[in-house]
Write an enzyme that holds these catalytic residues in place. Structure first.
Site, mmCIF file in Angstrom:
data_model
loop_
_atom_site.group_PDB
_atom_site.id
_atom_site.type_symbol
_atom_site.label_atom_id
_atom_site.label_comp_id
_atom_site.label_asym_id
_atom_site.label_seq_id
_atom_site.Cartn_x
_atom_site.Cartn_y
_atom_site.Cartn_z
ATOM 1 N N GLY A 1 -0.312 -0.644 -3.712
ATOM 2 C CA GLY A 1 0.399 -0.401 -4.963
ATOM 3 C C GLY A 1 0.294 0.997 -5.523
ATOM 4 O O GLY A 1 1.051 1.363 -6.425
ATOM 5 N N LYS B 1 -10.112 -5.317 8.553
ATOM 6 C CA LYS B 1 -9.480 -5.464 7.233
ATOM 7 C C LYS B 1 -8.783 -6.817 7.247
ATOM 8 O O LYS B 1 -7.777 -7.008 7.914
ATOM 9 C CB LYS B 1 -8.482 -4.344 6.965
ATOM 10 C CG LYS B 1 -7.783 -4.458 5.613
ATOM 11 C CD LYS B 1 -6.923 -3.228 5.348
ATOM 12 C CE LYS B 1 -6.292 -3.318 3.964
ATOM 13 N NZ LYS B 1 -4.971 -3.964 4.002
#
Length: 261
Positions: A197, A109
Site C-alpha cells: 500500500g 514470506k
C-alpha cells in the site's frame, strides 16, 4: 545510516538495509535490476509460483543477473489460496534459494490470500501455515491485516516478523490504519515490517517514524515513471524516517512556545 550498528535482525540473519523490495510489475528487466541496485536493499522477495522449478540462464535471466552474495532471497507464497498451497510453495522456495547458492536460506514470506478480488490475507490460513512451517524450521515472515491480536498470535507461534499491510496490496493508498499499526509496533518483540500500500517516499518515511523496523515495497517503485529514481527516493526516505524515529521528535504543544534564538 549514521549509526552503523543500527541493524535489522530477522531470524539468524542481520541486515543493514531496512528497505525490502518486490521483484514484479517492472516494465523491463533492466528497470528491475537497476532499481534493486540503486535501492541498496538486501532482501528481495520473489513469487515462487511465477518461477520454474529448475532455474536456467534462459528462463530466469532476471534472477541470474543479480548478485546473490549481496542479496538475500525471500521466497513468497503469493497466489496461495489455502494453507496447504502456501506450505508447498514454501518448500519450493527453499529449493530455489538453494539453486542460487543459499542452502541455509529457509526464509519465507507467507501469503495466504483466499479472496482474489481484494487480495486481503486470510488470518486463519496464515496461522495454520505459519504453525506448520515454524515447526519445520522455516523463518516465517507472515503478511497480515493490521490486526494487533493476530500479530501477537503469530509471534507466539514463533514467526520471525509480522508484516501488516499499510493498505490493500498494489493500491498505493498509504497507511490507512495508523492506530492499529502503532499498537502492533508497541506490542511486538519481533520486527514489524510494513508491507503493501505504500505509494510515496513520505509514506515510507512515516512508516519508519512510527517505529516500524522496515518496509517492503514493489508497485510504488516498479510502476513509477522512473523506477530507478523512485528506488533512490525510497531508500533515502526509509533512512530518514528511521533516523527521525531514533532521534525522537519534539513534544507537541497546544500553542506556539516562544523561543529565543
Amino acid at each position: 545510516m549514521i549509526n552503523n550498528s543500527d541493524t535489522l535482525k530477522i531470524g539468524n540473519k542481520t541486515f543493514n538495509s531496512r528497505l525490502m523490495l518486490g521483484s514484479g510489475k517492472y516494465r523491463t528487466i533492466e528497470n528491475a535490476v537497476n532499481s534493486i541496485i540503486t535501492s541498496d536493499c538486501e532482501i528481495l522477495t520473489v513469487a515462487v509460483r511465477r518461477l520454474p522449478t529448475k532455474l536456467t540462464n534462459d528462463n530466469t535471466s532476471f534472477l541470474k543477473s543479480l548478485d546473490w552474495n549481496k542479496l538475500w532471497l525471500l521466497p513468497n507464497t503469493a497466489g496461495s489460496q489455502t494453507a496447504e498451497e502456501a506450505i508447498r510453495m514454501a518448500f519450493l522456495g527453499h529449493e530455489l534459494a538453494c539453486q542460487l547458492g543459499q542452502e541455509d536460506n529457509f526464509f519465507v514470506k507467507l501469503e495466504v490470500i483466499s479472496d482474489p478480488k481484494y487480495l486481503l490475507p486470510d488470518p486463519i490460513g496464515t496461522l495454520k501455515a505459519a504453525e506448520f512451517l515454524v515447526k519445520k524450521g522455516f523463518t516465517v515472515l507472515p503478511y497480515i491485516n493490521a490486526d494487533p491480536m493476530l500479530a501477537l498470535h503469530l509471534e507466539d507461534l514463533g514467526c520471525a516478523t509480522v508484516m501488516p499491510l499499510g493498505s490493500p496490496i498494489g493500491s498505493g493508498q498509504g497507511l490507512n490504519n495508523i492506530s492499529n499499526l502503532q499498537i502492533i509496533i508497541e506490542n511486538s518483540s519481533i520486527p514489524v515490517i510494513i508491507d503493501a500500500g505504500i505509494g510515496t517516499p513520505s509514506e515510507a518515511a512515516k512508516s519508519m517514524e512510527l517505529g516500524a523496523d522496515g518496509v517492503l515495497l514493489n508497485t510504488a517503485i516498479a510502476q513509477a515513471k522512473t523506477p530507478e529514481k523512485m528506488a533512490l527516493a525510497m531508500k533515502l526516505a526509509v533512512e530518514a524516517g528511521r533516523l527521525g524515529y531514533l532521534a525522537g521528535r519534539m513534544e507537541k504543544n497546544r500553542m506556539q512556545v516562544q523561543v529565543l534564538h
